[in-house]
Design a protein around this motif. Structure first.
Motif, mmCIF file in Angstrom:
data_model
loop_
_atom_site.group_PDB
_atom_site.id
_atom_site.type_symbol
_atom_site.label_atom_id
_atom_site.label_comp_id
_atom_site.label_asym_id
_atom_site.label_seq_id
_atom_site.Cartn_x
_atom_site.Cartn_y
_atom_site.Cartn_z
ATOM 1 N N SER A 42 -49.501 -50.797 -16.720
ATOM 2 C CA SER A 42 -48.723 -49.695 -15.642
ATOM 3 C C SER A 42 -46.930 -50.562 -15.319
ATOM 4 C CB SER A 42 -48.895 -49.659 -13.426
ATOM 5 O OG SER A 42 -49.181 -49.721 -13.623
ATOM 6 N N TYR A 43 -47.249 -51.594 -15.588
ATOM 7 C CA TYR A 43 -45.959 -52.683 -15.517
ATOM 8 C C TYR A 43 -44.713 -52.290 -16.018
ATOM 9 C CZ TYR A 43 -44.335 -57.718 -14.887
ATOM 10 O OH TYR A 43 -43.706 -58.523 -14.535
ATOM 11 N N ILE A 44 -44.484 -51.636 -17.042
ATOM 12 C CA ILE A 44 -43.759 -50.907 -17.964
ATOM 13 C C ILE A 44 -42.780 -49.822 -17.486
ATOM 14 C CG2 ILE A 44 -43.050 -50.470 -20.169
ATOM 15 C CD1 ILE A 44 -43.302 -52.783 -20.504
ATOM 16 N N ASN A 45 -44.225 -49.728 -16.844
ATOM 17 C CA ASN A 45 -43.467 -48.145 -15.732
ATOM 18 C C ASN A 45 -42.776 -48.556 -14.712
ATOM 19 O OD1 ASN A 45 -43.745 -45.341 -14.841
ATOM 20 N ND2 ASN A 45 -44.447 -46.077 -12.937
ATOM 21 N N ASN A 46 -43.036 -49.593 -13.669
ATOM 22 C CA ASN A 46 -42.387 -50.901 -13.135
ATOM 23 C C ASN A 46 -40.827 -50.983 -13.419
ATOM 24 O OD1 ASN A 46 -44.343 -50.208 -11.004
ATOM 25 N ND2 ASN A 46 -44.914 -51.576 -11.586
ATOM 26 N N VAL A 47 -41.472 -51.790 -14.286
ATOM 27 C CA VAL A 47 -39.483 -52.014 -15.240
ATOM 28 C C VAL A 47 -39.072 -51.101 -15.232
ATOM 29 C CG1 VAL A 47 -38.464 -53.331 -17.565
ATOM 30 C CG2 VAL A 47 -40.804 -54.096 -16.593
ATOM 31 N N ARG A 48 -39.443 -49.943 -16.084
ATOM 32 C CA ARG A 48 -39.002 -48.514 -16.497
ATOM 33 C C ARG A 48 -37.880 -48.362 -15.353
ATOM 34 N NH1 ARG A 48 -41.909 -46.470 -21.376
ATOM 35 N NH2 ARG A 48 -40.661 -47.469 -22.568
ATOM 36 N N ASN A 49 -38.676 -47.793 -14.147
ATOM 37 C CA ASN A 49 -37.676 -47.443 -12.862
ATOM 38 C C ASN A 49 -36.835 -48.529 -12.317
ATOM 39 O OD1 ASN A 49 -38.027 -45.619 -9.857
ATOM 40 N ND2 ASN A 49 -39.564 -46.945 -9.554
ATOM 41 N N GLU A 50 -37.754 -49.627 -12.361
ATOM 42 C CA GLU A 50 -36.162 -50.797 -11.524
ATOM 43 C C GLU A 50 -35.668 -51.805 -12.406
ATOM 44 O OE1 GLU A 50 -40.322 -51.655 -8.890
ATOM 45 O OE2 GLU A 50 -39.692 -53.461 -10.489
ATOM 46 N N ALA A 72 -47.964 -44.809 -21.304
ATOM 47 C CA ALA A 72 -49.270 -44.300 -20.124
ATOM 48 C C ALA A 72 -50.001 -44.757 -21.347
ATOM 49 C CB ALA A 72 -49.199 -42.953 -19.277
ATOM 50 N N ILE A 73 -51.244 -45.176 -21.467
ATOM 51 C CA ILE A 73 -52.656 -45.231 -22.268
ATOM 52 C C ILE A 73 -52.990 -44.029 -21.790
ATOM 53 C CG2 ILE A 73 -54.773 -45.673 -23.494
ATOM 54 C CD1 ILE A 73 -51.777 -47.110 -24.684
ATOM 55 N N SER A 74 -53.916 -43.388 -22.484
ATOM 56 C CA SER A 74 -54.182 -41.679 -21.651
ATOM 57 C C SER A 74 -55.576 -41.807 -22.459
ATOM 58 C CB SER A 74 -54.087 -40.577 -23.384
ATOM 59 O OG SER A 74 -54.592 -38.598 -22.223
ATOM 60 N N ALA A 75 -56.715 -41.387 -20.921
ATOM 61 C CA ALA A 75 -57.707 -40.678 -20.924
ATOM 62 C C ALA A 75 -58.157 -39.431 -21.886
ATOM 63 C CB ALA A 75 -58.544 -41.185 -20.046
ATOM 64 N N VAL A 76 -56.976 -38.722 -22.021
ATOM 65 C CA VAL A 76 -57.265 -37.511 -22.655
ATOM 66 C C VAL A 76 -56.872 -36.946 -24.131
ATOM 67 C CG1 VAL A 76 -56.605 -35.207 -22.020
ATOM 68 C CG2 VAL A 76 -56.518 -36.426 -20.297
ATOM 69 N N LYS A 77 -58.238 -37.327 -24.339
ATOM 70 C CA LYS A 77 -58.134 -36.440 -25.727
ATOM 71 C C LYS A 77 -57.008 -35.720 -26.677
ATOM 72 C CE LYS A 77 -63.167 -36.878 -26.653
ATOM 73 N NZ LYS A 77 -64.392 -35.375 -27.225
ATOM 74 N N GLY A 78 -56.397 -36.391 -27.708
ATOM 75 C CA GLY A 78 -54.958 -35.366 -27.887
ATOM 76 C C GLY A 78 -53.770 -35.704 -28.296
ATOM 77 N N VAL A 79 -53.406 -36.948 -27.151
ATOM 78 C CA VAL A 79 -52.564 -37.693 -27.112
ATOM 79 C C VAL A 79 -52.235 -38.426 -28.486
ATOM 80 C CG1 VAL A 79 -51.037 -38.918 -26.189
ATOM 81 C CG2 VAL A 79 -53.070 -37.814 -24.656
ATOM 82 N N ASN A 80 -50.347 -38.504 -29.186
ATOM 83 C CA ASN A 80 -49.663 -38.554 -29.884
ATOM 84 C C ASN A 80 -48.963 -39.832 -29.312
ATOM 85 O OD1 ASN A 80 -51.350 -37.194 -32.361
ATOM 86 N ND2 ASN A 80 -49.944 -35.634 -31.665
ATOM 87 N N TYR A 81 -49.626 -41.524 -30.080
ATOM 88 C CA TYR A 81 -48.894 -42.244 -29.561
ATOM 89 C C TYR A 81 -46.916 -42.260 -30.180
ATOM 90 C CZ TYR A 81 -52.752 -42.945 -26.587
ATOM 91 O OH TYR A 81 -53.793 -42.507 -25.474
ATOM 92 N N LYS A 82 -45.925 -42.297 -29.937
ATOM 93 C CA LYS A 82 -44.906 -43.108 -30.274
ATOM 94 C C LYS A 82 -44.009 -43.967 -29.647
ATOM 95 C CE LYS A 82 -45.224 -37.948 -30.765
ATOM 96 N NZ LYS A 82 -44.344 -36.921 -30.791
ATOM 97 N N ASP A 83 -44.113 -43.922 -28.486
ATOM 98 C CA ASP A 83 -43.614 -45.043 -27.488
ATOM 99 C C ASP A 83 -43.683 -46.795 -27.924
ATOM 100 O OD1 ASP A 83 -41.894 -45.422 -24.594
ATOM 101 O OD2 ASP A 83 -43.755 -46.841 -25.461
ATOM 102 N N PRO A 84 -43.277 -47.208 -28.118
ATOM 103 C CA PRO A 84 -43.045 -49.057 -28.823
ATOM 104 C C PRO A 84 -44.843 -49.778 -27.806
ATOM 105 C CG PRO A 84 -40.978 -48.197 -28.805
ATOM 106 C CD PRO A 84 -41.338 -47.383 -28.893
ATOM 107 N N PHE A 85 -44.335 -49.766 -26.777
ATOM 108 C CA PHE A 85 -45.172 -50.285 -25.979
ATOM 109 C C PHE A 85 -46.074 -49.514 -25.167
ATOM 110 C CE2 PHE A 85 -40.923 -51.840 -23.647
ATOM 111 C CZ PHE A 85 -41.166 -53.275 -24.331
ATOM 112 N N ALA A 86 -46.588 -48.062 -25.492
ATOM 113 C CA ALA A 86 -47.970 -47.504 -25.496
ATOM 114 C C ALA A 86 -48.720 -47.208 -27.074
ATOM 115 C CB ALA A 86 -47.630 -45.541 -25.210
ATOM 116 N N VAL A 87 -47.678 -47.271 -27.848
ATOM 117 C CA VAL A 87 -48.742 -48.104 -29.457
ATOM 118 C C VAL A 87 -49.224 -49.170 -28.923
ATOM 119 C CG1 VAL A 87 -48.374 -48.137 -31.715
ATOM 120 C CG2 VAL A 87 -46.525 -46.369 -30.922
ATOM 121 N N GLN A 88 -48.051 -49.998 -28.396
ATOM 122 C CA GLN A 88 -48.920 -51.640 -28.872
ATOM 123 C C GLN A 88 -49.871 -51.764 -27.796
ATOM 124 O OE1 GLN A 88 -45.989 -54.770 -27.780
ATOM 125 N NE2 GLN A 88 -47.342 -56.367 -28.225
ATOM 126 N N LEU A 89 -49.702 -51.295 -26.483
ATOM 127 C CA LEU A 89 -51.056 -51.151 -25.402
ATOM 128 C C LEU A 89 -52.444 -50.831 -26.228
ATOM 129 C CD1 LEU A 89 -49.065 -50.177 -22.013
ATOM 130 C CD2 LEU A 89 -49.989 -52.725 -22.929
#
Length: 453
Positions: A303-311, A379-396
């Motif tokens: 969630s650090y990336i979420n903080n960076v984008r917000n702050e 964010a990394i999902s606990a829900v099935k069916g998510v496609n990852y496009k955001d570079p950080f989300a892909v890496q995580l």
């Protein structure tokens, strides 16, 4: 059920297959709230979006629900938008949304639960912390009320006790190092593969008058990640399970003592900013050291990336990620990760409108919201069916998908009494006010008291 999701195995690897308003009171309130009574070819899960409720008569009274959660920044924005959409499709619902900072959240919810005034829907991390409320009969059984097939098994297991489901998971997380790529480039540094590499980076940065690792540990949990990683990298992935399940090694094992010694060596080496045990993570005190270039690295949840984008959105391009390095001679692998499940949304057993509260939980763990969180908050999902496009989300997600083992957060897996001692002793280790042997001894003594043998 003691064993939560320590072994990742095939269930978390599903990430690879799955990943690549209404009323006016839904505005977020402060903590002082009033509680109420893969690829494009990936198959989508069965829909569980609730059917719109029939509009009530003009004179009908609204059904009031309260939601407590801790997310900030873009995650907060998206969750609140989902609540507004829920109220638009449920004209009889009026949801009070209460965002509470992470650090005081546990205390506030525990007080509300104990006082008989819990929120209708609340955030947790699953594990031992949620189980205490389940054991007290304070959480609604969601078995059969939500579709288990919509969630990754490894995530859902965090809120499943005695084969019954007590929470719906929305996100998963891992704990890597985040680092300033400009600082690393300036001093010709590369992300470390071994712990010796990391120590060399620490020593180099110290010579350049840059704080190697930023940390704010007043609330004790940020530093605990180091103990978890050191124990796993030194002694292998099963050390915690054995101690927790009382099936082999215990919390006074030499692996835990050695982990404490390595923590104190880092502190004495000057790896951290001065006064770290008195700084608060939630207020961004450690992150400010990163944003201003005074510090080069910080180990935190995804969630650090979420903080960076917000702050500090302008800082995002400077952020790099690497895993906790392997220790030469150790039994743990660099691909093994510390992580967990959050948020998990549950319904209070005292909710006046449990069926409507369950529908809100479904809306909060929908594929639609999970996809938006992945796209806009990494964010990394606990829900099935998510496609990852955001570079950080892909890496995580790649980091989590490749892991052969996921060590769940100790303080979310252990019973509360032992979890608090874990954080207390770890903070003292970092403060150099307790020896590693004494910390391990205290943990094992308490474990004998509170864990079934």
């Amino acid at each position: 059920m003691k064993k939560i999701i320590s072994m990742l195995s095939a269930s978390v690897l599903l990430l690879t297959a799955c990943g690549s308003g209404g009323g006016t009171s839904a505005a977020s309130k402060d903590a002082a709230a009033k509680p109420a009574g893969g690829s494009d070819k990936t198959a989508q899960p069965a829909a569980q979006t609730p059917a719109p409720a029939a509009a009530p008569a003009a004179s009908a009274e609204k059904k009031k629900l309260s939601l407590w959660y801790i997310e900030t920044g873009k995650k907060k924005e998206l969750i609140e938008a989902a609540v507004q959409k829920f109220m638009q499709s449920h004209a009889d619902a009026d949801v009070e949304v209460v965002q509470i900072p992470n650090d005081p959240y546990k205390t506030k919810l525990s007080v509300a639960m104990g006082g008989g005034t819990p929120p209708d829907v609340f955030h947790s991390w699953g594990g031992g912390w949620l189980k205490q409320f389940v054991s007290a009969g304070q959480v609604l059984d969601l078995t059969g009320k939500i579709s288990a097939d919509n969630y990754l098994p490894a995530a859902l297991s965090a809120s499943t006790f005695n084969s019954k489901i007590y929470g719906a998971p929305l996100g998963m997380g891992v704990v890597p190092f985040f680092y300033n790529k400009e600082i690393f480039a300036k001093y010709n540094l590369q992300p470390p593969q071994t712990y010796d590499d990391l120590l060399a980076i620490v020593d180099k940065l110290k010579k350049e008058n840059i704080i190697p690792i930023a940390m704010a540990n007043k609330t004790k949990w940020p530093a605990a990640f180091f103990l978890m990683y050191f124990a796993e990298r030194l002694s292998g992935p099963e050390i915690f399970n054995e101690a927790f399940e009382r099936t082999g090694r215990n919390f006074s094992d030499e692996g835990y003592v050695k982990a404490g010694e390595m923590i104190q060596d880092l502190v004495k080496r000057g790896a951290f900013n001065p006064g770290f045990n008195g700084l608060t993570y939630d207020t961004g005190q450690s992150r400010q050291l990163i944003y201003t270039g005074k510090a080069a690295m910080e180990m935190q949840t995804s969630s650090y990336i979420n903080n960076v984008r917000n702050e500090a959105p302008e800082f995002e391009s400077k952020v790099g990620i690497f895993p906790f390095p392997a220790i030469n001679g150790g039994k743990g692998k660099i691909t093994n990760v510390v992580g967990g499940v959050s948020p998990v949304f549950s319904v209070s057993a005292k909710s006046k409108y449990p069926d409507l509260a369950v529908e809100l939980v479904k809306a909060l763990t929908s594929v639609e919201l999970a996809q938006k969180l992945a796209d806009e908050a990494s964010a990394i999902s606990a829900v099935k069916g998510v496609n990852y496009k955001d570079p950080f989300a892909v890496q995580l997600n790649d980091m989590l998908s490749k892991a052969q083992f996921l060590q769940t957060y100790y303080d979310q897996t252990l019973p509360p009494e032992l979890a608090e001692l874990h954080k207390d002793t770890t903070q003292e280790l970092f403060g150099l006010t307790m020896t590693p042997a004494e910390a391990a001894k205290q943990m094992e003594a308490k474990a004998k008291e509170v864990l079934k043998k």
